[in-house]
Design a protein around this motif. Structure first.
Motif, PDB file in Angstrom:
ATOM      1  N   THR A  56      39.240  55.867  30.482  1.00  9.82           N
ATOM      2  CA  THR A  56      40.086  54.805  29.644  1.00  9.82           C
ATOM      3  C   THR A  56      41.033  54.237  30.658  1.00  9.82           C
ATOM      4  OG1 THR A  56      39.667  55.919  27.669  1.00  9.82           O
ATOM      5  CG2 THR A  56      41.387  54.297  27.382  1.00  9.82           C
ATOM      6  N   ILE A  57      41.625  54.767  31.382  1.00  8.63           N
ATOM      7  CA  ILE A  57      42.606  54.479  32.368  1.00  8.63           C
ATOM      8  C   ILE A  57      41.793  53.191  33.201  1.00  8.63           C
ATOM      9  CG2 ILE A  57      44.127  54.971  34.197  1.00  8.63           C
ATOM     10  CD1 ILE A  57      44.700  57.330  32.837  1.00  8.63           C
ATOM     11  N   GLY A  58      40.609  53.738  33.636  1.00  7.65           N
ATOM     12  CA  GLY A  58      40.019  52.945  34.358  1.00  7.65           C
ATOM     13  C   GLY A  58      39.540  51.558  33.910  1.00  7.65           C
ATOM     14  N   LEU A  59      39.225  51.626  32.583  1.00  9.01           N
ATOM     15  CA  LEU A  59      38.801  50.424  31.895  1.00  9.01           C
ATOM     16  C   LEU A  59      40.202  49.366  31.458  1.00  9.01           C
ATOM     17  CD1 LEU A  59      36.801  48.868  30.061  1.00  9.01           C
ATOM     18  CD2 LEU A  59      37.547  50.447  27.940  1.00  9.01           C
ATOM     19  N   ILE A  60      41.232  50.135  31.138  1.00  5.81           N
ATOM     20  CA  ILE A  60      42.403  49.441  31.110  1.00  5.81           C
ATOM     21  C   ILE A  60      42.955  48.605  32.590  1.00  5.81           C
ATOM     22  CG2 ILE A  60      44.844  49.386  30.595  1.00  5.81           C
ATOM     23  CD1 ILE A  60      44.269  51.683  28.517  1.00  5.81           C
ATOM     24  N   VAL A  61      42.908  49.360  33.449  1.00  2.00           N
ATOM     25  CA  VAL A  61      43.252  48.861  34.788  1.00  2.00           C
ATOM     26  C   VAL A  61      42.198  47.621  35.242  1.00  2.00           C
ATOM     27  CG1 VAL A  61      43.220  49.102  37.287  1.00  2.00           C
ATOM     28  CG2 VAL A  61      44.130  50.993  35.557  1.00  2.00           C
ATOM     29  N   ASP A  62      40.867  47.674  34.903  1.00  2.00           N
ATOM     30  CA  ASP A  62      40.006  46.658  35.392  1.00  2.00           C
ATOM     31  C   ASP A  62      40.423  45.444  34.287  1.00  2.00           C
ATOM     32  OD1 ASP A  62      38.653  48.125  37.211  1.00  2.00           O
ATOM     33  OD2 ASP A  62      37.250  48.771  35.905  1.00  2.00           O
ATOM     34  N   THR A  63      40.597  45.536  33.094  1.00  2.59           N
ATOM     35  CA  THR A  63      40.817  44.688  32.366  1.00  2.59           C
ATOM     36  C   THR A  63      42.124  43.940  32.513  1.00  2.59           C
ATOM     37  OG1 THR A  63      39.706  45.861  30.512  1.00  2.59           O
ATOM     38  CG2 THR A  63      41.215  43.993  29.788  1.00  2.59           C
ATOM     39  N   VAL A  64      43.392  44.663  32.868  1.00  7.11           N
ATOM     40  CA  VAL A  64      44.672  44.020  33.163  1.00  7.11           C
ATOM     41  C   VAL A  64      44.375  43.240  34.561  1.00  7.11           C
ATOM     42  CG1 VAL A  64      47.011  44.612  33.700  1.00  7.11           C
ATOM     43  CG2 VAL A  64      45.999  45.963  31.893  1.00  7.11           C
ATOM     44  N   HIS A  65      43.514  43.901  35.391  1.00  2.14           N
ATOM     45  CA  HIS A  65      43.529  43.316  36.657  1.00  2.14           C
ATOM     46  C   HIS A  65      42.860  42.005  36.616  1.00  2.14           C
ATOM     47  CE1 HIS A  65      42.372  44.204  41.271  1.00  2.14           C
ATOM     48  NE2 HIS A  65      43.081  43.182  41.156  1.00  2.14           N
ATOM     49  N   ARG A  66      41.945  41.811  35.777  1.00  2.00           N
ATOM     50  CA  ARG A  66      41.159  40.663  35.523  1.00  2.00           C
ATOM     51  C   ARG A  66      42.105  39.655  34.867  1.00  2.00           C
ATOM     52  NH1 ARG A  66      35.712  38.747  35.396  1.00  2.00           N
ATOM     53  NH2 ARG A  66      35.675  40.496  36.848  1.00  2.00           N
ATOM     54  N   LEU A  67      42.905  39.773  34.121  1.00  2.00           N
ATOM     55  CA  LEU A  67      43.932  39.173  33.436  1.00  2.00           C
ATOM     56  C   LEU A  67      44.825  38.593  34.021  1.00  2.00           C
ATOM     57  CD1 LEU A  67      44.367  40.854  30.012  1.00  2.00           C
ATOM     58  CD2 LEU A  67      43.045  38.840  29.999  1.00  2.00           C
ATOM     59  N   ILE A  68      45.255  39.297  35.372  1.00  2.00           N
ATOM     60  CA  ILE A  68      46.484  38.949  36.141  1.00  2.00           C
ATOM     61  C   ILE A  68      46.148  38.290  37.356  1.00  2.00           C
ATOM     62  CG2 ILE A  68      48.165  40.573  34.813  1.00  2.00           C
ATOM     63  CD1 ILE A  68      48.011  42.173  37.464  1.00  2.00           C
ATOM     64  N   ASP A  69      44.841  38.337  37.660  1.00  2.00           N
ATOM     65  CA  ASP A  69      44.312  38.006  38.998  1.00  2.00           C
ATOM     66  C   ASP A  69      43.250  36.463  38.576  1.00  2.00           C
ATOM     67  OD1 ASP A  69      43.566  37.298  41.629  1.00  2.00           O
ATOM     68  OD2 ASP A  69      43.206  39.320  41.907  1.00  2.00           O
ATOM     69  N   PRO A  70      44.034  35.240  38.819  1.00  2.00           N
ATOM     70  CA  PRO A  70      42.847  34.143  38.488  1.00  2.00           C
ATOM     71  C   PRO A  70      41.738  34.206  39.416  1.00  2.00           C
ATOM     72  CG  PRO A  70      44.914  33.579  39.644  1.00  2.00           C
ATOM     73  CD  PRO A  70      44.993  34.864  39.414  1.00  2.00           C
ATOM     74  N   ARG A  71      41.759  34.981  40.576  1.00  2.00           N
ATOM     75  CA  ARG A  71      40.582  34.506  41.370  1.00  2.00           C
ATOM     76  C   ARG A  71      39.456  35.158  40.800  1.00  2.00           C
ATOM     77  NH1 ARG A  71      43.354  37.223  46.444  1.00  2.00           N
ATOM     78  NH2 ARG A  71      43.887  38.728  44.862  1.00  2.00           N
ATOM     79  N   LEU A  72      39.596  36.380  40.172  1.00  2.00           N
ATOM     80  CA  LEU A  72      38.484  36.923  39.473  1.00  2.00           C
ATOM     81  C   LEU A  72      38.144  36.573  38.305  1.00  2.00           C
ATOM     82  CD1 LEU A  72      39.895  40.790  39.460  1.00  2.00           C
ATOM     83  CD2 LEU A  72      38.295  39.833  40.865  1.00  2.00           C
ATOM     84  N   ARG A  73      38.889  35.554  37.438  1.00  2.00           N
ATOM     85  CA  ARG A  73      38.405  34.842  36.298  1.00  2.00           C
ATOM     86  C   ARG A  73      37.626  33.787  36.883  1.00  2.00           C
ATOM     87  NH1 ARG A  73      43.927  35.662  34.630  1.00  2.00           N
ATOM     88  NH2 ARG A  73      44.374  33.275  35.023  1.00  2.00           N
ATOM     89  N   ASP A  74      38.149  33.006  37.940  1.00  2.00           N
ATOM     90  CA  ASP A  74      37.576  31.964  38.569  1.00  2.00           C
ATOM     91  C   ASP A  74      35.731  32.424  39.036  1.00  2.00           C
ATOM     92  OD1 ASP A  74      39.531  30.351  37.853  1.00  2.00           O
ATOM     93  OD2 ASP A  74      40.265  30.473  40.052  1.00  2.00           O
TER      94      ASP A  74
END
Length: 324
Positions: free
Chosen positions: A299-317
């Motif tokens: 669960t910690i890994g899942l939360i970290v991946d999700t937050v990482h995606r939310l705050i890093d615009p490069r991953l969203r792009d």
């Protein structure tokens, strides 16, 4: 983002299923069988057979596994052989100690690690940078047991030099008395948080050093910011995705220290429960507790991946480009 969450949840379910198979198989390959281990060395054969029937061990392994997993999915972790109580109820009671302790330890680690890391990166004098680096190394090398004992000698009531905090136990009525409950978690949280803060300090200093030498802070300074303000705004915003990953890893690492602290400070948490059940050979409880521990890490890994995606615009792009 929706596709990302679906993919991560699918991987989470697959990983948890694999872990459950490994835990189930590991407890079944012990010398003898689970009933013999739980009954003890000198148990009569009748007791072993009775225990096998009670635990359903006379069924096939696939049937045992499906019965166990089916119960877990429904929220039924089984029944403790030693106490006869529901493991789900026991976990719920002890989680009221462990989860606040983890959150308090993380708060201590962030409150110490982030400011010290920033101060070390912004320090102009080499002596101050070296001192901060040495302090982080020494604090990170101290075992949780030693740090806990040192805090007990310094701050515990009755035997400490400054007797202001309890060092053993948790209030019987739990969080019904918030003051004493929180006070009983202060020393354990400090013993774990200080060690974890050392790692956060080193990572924060290293990440900010890279940003300070990259020219991004210089651009912010050219727009009128001071060096400190530019580092604390532009610098921290730039390294925030990496810091989220570091905090996630340290949170998972903190679980080990929390287990040690719970046993040292006599707290009735999940760590104490796991150690007690292993010592008492209550393998039915151990099986479910290990699965919950694995689910916590995942669960910690899942939360970290999700937050990482939310705050890093490069991953969203990048994900939009893949969809296109």
């Amino acid at each position: 983002m929706f596709r990302f969450l679906v993919k991560r949840l699918a991987l989470f379910a697959i990983a948890l299923a694999v872990v459950s198979v490994v835990i189930f198989a590991a407890l079944r390959i012990l010398p003898g069988d689970v009933a013999s281990v739980m009954a003890g060395v000198n148990a009569p054969p009748g007791r072993v057979q009775e225990l096998r029937s009670q635990l359903g061990l006379d069924r096939s392994y696939p049937r045992q596994y499906l019965d166990w997993v089916g119960g877990v999915v429904k929220g039924d972790l089984g029944t403790s052989i030693l106490t006869g109580r529901s493991i789900t109820d026991l976990v719920g009671l002890r989680a009221q100690v462990t989860l606040p302790l983890i959150l308090c330890g993380l708060a201590v680690a962030l409150a110490i690690g982030l400011p010290l890391g920033c101060a070390a990166a912004l320090a102009v004098r080499p002596a101050l940078r070296s001192l901060a680096h040495m302090a982080a190394i020494v604090a990170g090398a101290v075992p949780a047991l030693w740090s806990g004992l040192l805090l007990i000698l310094l701050f515990s009531k009755g035997q400490g030099l400054i007797g202001i905090l309890p060092s053993q136990g948790f209030p019987v009525d739990g969080w019904g008395r918030p003051g004493p409950a929180f006070a009983s978690l202060v020393l354990p949280a400090l013993s774990v948080g200080i060690i974890v803060a050392a790692g956060i300090t080193r990572y924060t200093r290293s990440l900010l050093d890279d940003v300070l030498s990259s020219g991004r802070v210089d651009l912010s300074m050219a727009s009128g910011m001071t060096r400190t303000r530019a580092a604390l705004t532009t610098g921290l915003r730039t390294v925030s995705p990496q810091l989220v990953s570091v905090v996630g890893l340290t949170l998972a690492e903190m679980v080990t220290g929390v287990m040690v602290s719970e046993n040292l400070f006599g707290l009735p948490g999940l760590g104490t429960m796991l150690v007690t059940d292993v010592g008492d050979r209550d393998l039915v409880a151990v099986q479910s507790e290990l699965l919950l521990l694995a689910a916590f890490f995942l669960t910690i890994g899942l939360i970290v991946d999700t937050v990482h995606r939310l705050i890093d615009p490069r991953l969203r792009d990048r994900s939009r480009g893949e969809v296109a």
